[in-house]
Design a protein around this motif. Sequence first.
Motif, PDB file in Angstrom:
ATOM      1  N   GLN A  36     -34.678 -65.905 -67.949  1.00 52.77           N
ATOM      2  CA  GLN A  36     -35.959 -65.402 -67.436  1.00 52.77           C
ATOM      3  C   GLN A  36     -36.021 -65.504 -65.923  1.00 52.77           C
ATOM      4  OE1 GLN A  36     -38.746 -67.861 -69.549  1.00 52.77           O
ATOM      5  NE2 GLN A  36     -37.653 -67.531 -71.433  1.00 52.77           N
ATOM      6  N   LEU A  37     -34.895 -65.261 -65.271  1.00 49.96           N
ATOM      7  CA  LEU A  37     -34.759 -65.577 -63.851  1.00 49.96           C
ATOM      8  C   LEU A  37     -33.904 -64.536 -63.149  1.00 49.96           C
ATOM      9  CD1 LEU A  37     -35.020 -67.793 -61.605  1.00 49.96           C
ATOM     10  CD2 LEU A  37     -32.993 -68.845 -62.597  1.00 49.96           C
TER      11      LEU A  37
ATOM     12  N   GLY B  41     -34.094 -60.952 -75.878  1.00 46.27           N
ATOM     13  CA  GLY B  41     -35.241 -61.830 -76.080  1.00 46.27           C
ATOM     14  C   GLY B  41     -35.587 -61.853 -77.547  1.00 46.27           C
ATOM     15  N   GLY B  42     -36.708 -62.469 -77.880  1.00 46.76           N
ATOM     16  CA  GLY B  42     -37.128 -62.597 -79.263  1.00 46.76           C
ATOM     17  C   GLY B  42     -37.301 -61.273 -79.975  1.00 46.76           C
ATOM     18  N   SER B  43     -37.651 -60.209 -79.234  1.00 46.36           N
ATOM     19  CA  SER B  43     -37.864 -58.915 -79.879  1.00 46.36           C
ATOM     20  C   SER B  43     -36.703 -57.951 -79.658  1.00 46.36           C
ATOM     21  CB  SER B  43     -39.168 -58.293 -79.378  1.00 46.36           C
ATOM     22  OG  SER B  43     -39.090 -58.051 -77.990  1.00 46.36           O
ATOM     23  N   GLY B  44     -35.560 -58.436 -79.182  1.00 44.90           N
ATOM     24  CA  GLY B  44     -34.385 -57.577 -79.058  1.00 44.90           C
ATOM     25  C   GLY B  44     -33.904 -57.423 -77.626  1.00 44.90           C
ATOM     26  N   GLY B  45     -33.110 -56.368 -77.415  1.00 43.19           N
ATOM     27  CA  GLY B  45     -32.493 -56.118 -76.122  1.00 43.19           C
ATOM     28  C   GLY B  45     -33.491 -55.737 -75.053  1.00 43.19           C
ATOM     29  N   LYS B  46     -33.184 -56.104 -73.820  1.00 41.08           N
ATOM     30  CA  LYS B  46     -34.032 -55.788 -72.666  1.00 41.08           C
ATOM     31  C   LYS B  46     -33.169 -55.172 -71.580  1.00 41.08           C
ATOM     32  CE  LYS B  46     -37.552 -57.964 -74.438  1.00 41.08           C
ATOM     33  NZ  LYS B  46     -38.394 -57.207 -75.311  1.00 41.08           N
TER      34      LYS B  46
ATOM     35  N   LEU C 119     -41.007 -63.510 -69.890  1.00 41.82           N
ATOM     36  CA  LEU C 119     -41.359 -64.907 -70.110  1.00 41.82           C
ATOM     37  C   LEU C 119     -41.908 -65.126 -71.512  1.00 41.82           C
ATOM     38  CD1 LEU C 119     -43.071 -65.651 -66.687  1.00 41.82           C
ATOM     39  CD2 LEU C 119     -40.759 -66.272 -67.404  1.00 41.82           C
ATOM     40  N   MET C 120     -42.765 -64.207 -71.956  1.00 42.78           N
ATOM     41  CA  MET C 120     -43.375 -64.346 -73.280  1.00 42.78           C
ATOM     42  C   MET C 120     -42.344 -64.163 -74.389  1.00 42.78           C
ATOM     43  SD  MET C 120     -47.073 -62.481 -72.528  1.00 42.78           S
ATOM     44  CE  MET C 120     -46.453 -60.952 -73.107  1.00 42.78           C
ATOM     45  N   ASP C 121     -41.278 -63.433 -74.097  1.00 43.71           N
ATOM     46  CA  ASP C 121     -40.264 -63.120 -75.098  1.00 43.71           C
ATOM     47  C   ASP C 121     -39.035 -64.020 -74.989  1.00 43.71           C
ATOM     48  OD1 ASP C 121     -39.620 -61.573 -77.307  1.00 43.71           O
ATOM     49  OD2 ASP C 121     -38.647 -60.009 -76.128  1.00 43.71           O
ATOM     50  N   ALA C 122     -39.060 -65.011 -74.086  1.00 41.86           N
ATOM     51  CA  ALA C 122     -37.932 -65.930 -73.866  1.00 41.86           C
ATOM     52  C   ALA C 122     -36.627 -65.169 -73.634  1.00 41.86           C
ATOM     53  CB  ALA C 122     -37.789 -66.899 -75.030  1.00 41.86           C
ATOM     54  N   THR C 123     -36.678 -64.192 -72.746  1.00 44.28           N
ATOM     55  CA  THR C 123     -35.521 -63.338 -72.480  1.00 44.28           C
ATOM     56  C   THR C 123     -34.451 -64.062 -71.672  1.00 44.28           C
ATOM     57  OG1 THR C 123     -36.851 -61.339 -72.578  1.00 44.28           O
ATOM     58  CG2 THR C 123     -34.771 -61.184 -71.384  1.00 44.28           C
TER      59      THR C 123
END
Length: 160
Positions: free
Chosen positions: A90-91, A133-138, A110-114
């Motif tokens: 997340q950085l 992240g928690g919901s997949g690729g970013k 941040l909310m998705d712990a990416t």
Amino acid sequence: MRPAIAHWNGGAWSAATLPALTQDDALTAITAAAPNNIWAVGHRGLGSFTPLVLRYNGSAWASVPTPAVSGGLFDVDSGPDGAIWAVGSQLTLRWDGAQFQEVPTPQELLMDATELAAVAVSAHDNVWAAGTGGSGGKLLHWDGTAWELFASASDASQPT
């Protein structure tokens, strides 16, 4: 085992002399902007990671201070214009020629712990970062002003 960097001189490998690192430190990526401008990134310690950045100036490796942030760094890249970017938990960090600055990422990361695992720099206003992240690729794009978050790494046509 302590982190290590090896150098190929065209005929043989040799171990680089690094600043003091512990066996709990880790190096995860390296990029060469020039023979006298090489960067390596990773993290210090176990558990609550802090960024680790090393720079080679053509004669010696040295630790480079980072902003007081938590999270390890997973990748680093250098652009043709001298831009240096590092990404991680997340950085995102950008070298301004004298020091690293934290560059804010979209709140959704941040909310998705990416975890940003890769960065590619082609110019100061064309930087791409990818991770999961928690919901997949970013997939993120830096346009010189701000990061734009795409819905997923598999759908770069849909900014969020």
